[in-house]
Enzyme design. Sequence first.
Site, short mmCIF file in Angstrom:
data_model
loop_
_atom_site.label_atom_id
_atom_site.label_comp_id
_atom_site.label_asym_id
_atom_site.label_seq_id
_atom_site.Cartn_x
_atom_site.Cartn_y
_atom_site.Cartn_z
N LYS A 49 0.86 -1.20 0.00
CA LYS A 49 0.00 0.00 0.00
C LYS A 49 0.89 1.24 0.00
O LYS A 49 1.96 1.25 0.61
CB LYS A 49 -0.89 0.03 1.25
CG LYS A 49 -1.61 -1.27 1.56
CD LYS A 49 -2.70 -1.61 0.56
CE LYS A 49 -3.44 -2.87 0.93
NZ LYS A 49 -2.93 -4.10 0.39
N GLY A 50 0.47 2.28 -0.70
CA GLY A 50 1.24 3.52 -0.70
C GLY A 50 2.13 3.68 -1.92
O GLY A 50 2.83 4.67 -2.05
N CYS A 51 2.12 2.69 -2.80
CA CYS A 51 2.93 2.78 -4.03
C CYS A 51 2.04 3.26 -5.17
O CYS A 51 0.89 2.88 -5.27
CB CYS A 51 3.52 1.43 -4.39
SG CYS A 51 4.91 0.94 -3.38
N GLN A 52 2.62 4.09 -6.01
CA GLN A 52 1.93 4.59 -7.19
C GLN A 52 1.63 3.43 -8.15
O GLN A 52 0.57 3.36 -8.74
CB GLN A 52 2.83 5.62 -7.87
CG GLN A 52 2.30 6.20 -9.15
CD GLN A 52 3.29 7.21 -9.73
OE1 GLN A 52 4.09 7.79 -9.01
NE2 GLN A 52 3.21 7.42 -11.01
N SER A 53 2.58 2.52 -8.29
CA SER A 53 2.40 1.35 -9.15
C SER A 53 2.06 0.16 -8.26
O SER A 53 2.16 0.24 -7.05
CB SER A 53 3.68 1.02 -9.92
OG SER A 53 4.58 2.06 -9.90
#
Length: 141
Positions: A49-53
């Site tokens: 969680k928290g990743c753009q990809s």
Amino acid sequence: MTIKEIQEEIVDEFSMFEDWMQRYEYIIELGKTLPLIKEEYKTDVNLIKGCQSKVWLQGEQDDDKVVFTADSDAILTKGIIAILIRAFNNQKAIDIVNADLKFIDDIGLKEHLSATRANGLVSMIKNIKMYALAFDSKNKN
């Protein structure tokens, strides 16, 4: 090799490049060497969680070492997680928990990423440390 020795090796490799375009290309190349996660682990549970990809991370304990596999749907992000796995793969859980992350600043990674990718980097590190913490506490029981 210890985590510190691997991190020093990574810093040395990055210092060979003149500019950030070359470093980005190198990060992408590193992503191509990433030991791929099994399809069965590409689930929401392993999604960071928290990743753009999309980035999937799986950690398992093998004797007293933690073994990571990962994948991403973005080539740069795949390279970033490859760097982290290289630093922390096949290491003792307690060593991962206590590891210094200065090497990320030493190679200038965080400052050359977009804000969302930098947040993703922090999330990847957090997930790696969480796996290590879980395995370390399991080892103590």
